[in-house]
Design a protein around this motif. Structure first.
Motif, short mmCIF file in Angstrom:
data_model
loop_
_atom_site.label_atom_id
_atom_site.label_comp_id
_atom_site.label_asym_id
_atom_site.label_seq_id
_atom_site.Cartn_x
_atom_site.Cartn_y
_atom_site.Cartn_z
N VAL A 1 0.85 -1.19 0.00
CA VAL A 1 0.00 0.00 0.00
C VAL A 1 0.89 1.25 0.00
O VAL A 1 1.85 1.35 0.77
CB VAL A 1 -0.94 0.02 1.22
N PHE A 2 0.54 2.18 -0.89
CA PHE A 2 1.31 3.41 -1.04
C PHE A 2 0.36 4.60 -1.08
O PHE A 2 -0.77 4.50 -1.55
CB PHE A 2 2.11 3.38 -2.35
N GLU A 3 0.83 5.72 -0.57
CA GLU A 3 0.10 6.98 -0.65
C GLU A 3 0.84 7.87 -1.64
O GLU A 3 2.05 8.07 -1.50
CB GLU A 3 0.06 7.68 0.71
N ALA A 4 0.13 8.37 -2.61
CA ALA A 4 0.71 9.26 -3.60
C ALA A 4 0.11 10.65 -3.41
O ALA A 4 -1.09 10.79 -3.17
CB ALA A 4 0.44 8.75 -5.00
N GLU A 5 0.97 11.66 -3.51
CA GLU A 5 0.50 13.03 -3.43
C GLU A 5 1.00 13.80 -4.64
O GLU A 5 2.18 13.75 -4.98
CB GLU A 5 0.99 13.71 -2.16
N SER A 6 0.08 14.48 -5.29
CA SER A 6 0.43 15.27 -6.47
C SER A 6 1.07 16.57 -6.05
O SER A 6 0.96 16.99 -4.89
CB SER A 6 -0.83 15.55 -7.30
N SER B 1 -4.19 13.71 -2.94
CA SER B 1 -3.60 12.41 -2.66
C SER B 1 -4.51 11.27 -3.08
O SER B 1 -5.72 11.43 -3.22
CB SER B 1 -3.26 12.28 -1.18
N VAL B 2 -3.87 10.12 -3.29
CA VAL B 2 -4.59 8.91 -3.66
C VAL B 2 -3.82 7.73 -3.06
O VAL B 2 -2.59 7.76 -2.96
CB VAL B 2 -4.73 8.77 -5.20
N THR B 3 -4.56 6.71 -2.65
CA THR B 3 -3.96 5.49 -2.13
C THR B 3 -3.92 4.47 -3.24
O THR B 3 -4.86 4.36 -4.04
CB THR B 3 -4.79 4.95 -0.94
N MET B 4 -2.83 3.71 -3.29
CA MET B 4 -2.68 2.62 -4.26
C MET B 4 -2.34 1.35 -3.50
O MET B 4 -1.63 1.40 -2.49
CB MET B 4 -1.54 2.91 -5.25
N ASP B 5 -2.84 0.22 -3.99
CA ASP B 5 -2.56 -1.06 -3.34
C ASP B 5 -2.25 -2.11 -4.39
O ASP B 5 -3.10 -2.44 -5.23
CB ASP B 5 -3.77 -1.48 -2.50
N GLY B 6 -1.03 -2.65 -4.36
CA GLY B 6 -0.64 -3.69 -5.29
C GLY B 6 -1.45 -4.96 -5.16
O GLY B 6 -1.52 -5.77 -6.09
N ASN B 7 -2.10 -5.16 -4.00
CA ASN B 7 -2.96 -6.33 -3.79
C ASN B 7 -4.44 -6.04 -4.02
O ASN B 7 -5.27 -6.93 -3.90
CB ASN B 7 -2.77 -6.88 -2.37
N LYS B 8 -4.79 -4.79 -4.27
CA LYS B 8 -6.16 -4.34 -4.50
C LYS B 8 -7.10 -4.60 -3.32
O LYS B 8 -8.31 -4.67 -3.48
CB LYS B 8 -6.74 -4.95 -5.77
N SER C 1 -5.24 -0.65 -7.74
CA SER C 1 -3.84 -0.90 -8.08
C SER C 1 -3.34 0.21 -9.00
O SER C 1 -4.14 0.92 -9.62
CB SER C 1 -3.70 -2.25 -8.79
N PRO C 2 -2.02 0.37 -9.12
CA PRO C 2 -1.51 1.38 -10.05
C PRO C 2 -2.03 1.17 -11.49
O PRO C 2 -2.33 2.16 -12.17
CB PRO C 2 0.01 1.19 -9.96
#
Length: 133
Positions: free
Chosen positions: A12-17, A22-29, A34-35
């Motif tokens: 799980v990652f938090e991305a900020e523009s 911001s948006v959360t991403m999860d490789g496991n969904k 997911s990205p």
């Protein structure tokens, strides 16, 4: 333009523009998209902005626009998108087919930066339907 991506835990990652969103991403969904799902959402969002803007400038009485995005991925790693289809459902009163066709075409051919970037390596197609209310 810039962004920062911070690892939270697991996949799980938090991305900020750069603009502070911001948006959360999860490789496991499990917790978030997911990205790769975000890539599809970005294509649909970018094209939808164009379609709505063009239809508003054409003075169409649009009450809703939905973009249904479907992507096919390669079977091998990296599992890149090989095909992406964007289907726009435009709802409104007396919405003219010619205006929707033009808006979708202009987005695909000229305005949508995300789609233009993807089309270099992805078979990108578009369609639309109109629901008059």
């Amino acid at each position: 333009m810039q962004a920062t991506v911070n690892w939270r835990d697991g996949l799980v990652f938090e991305a900020e523009s750069g603009s502070g969103h911001s948006v959360t991403m999860d490789g496991n969904k499990a917790e978030a998209a997911s990205p790769m799902e975000l890539v599809l959402m970005a294509a649909g969002g970018c094209s939808s902005v164009d379609v709505v803007s063009i239809l508003e400038k054409a003075r169409q009485q649009v009450s809703a626009v939905r973009c249904e995005v479907k992507g096919e991925r390669a079977d091998a790693v990296p599992a890149v998108f090989t095909k992406v289809h964007l289907h726009f459902v435009v709802t409104g009163t007396d919405v003219a087919d010619k205006h929707v066709e033009r808006a979708v075409a202009l987005s695909a051919d000229k305005y949508c930066s995300v789609a233009k970037m993807l089309e270099a390596s992805v078979q990108l197609t578009h369609s639309y339907s109109i629901e008059n209310v």
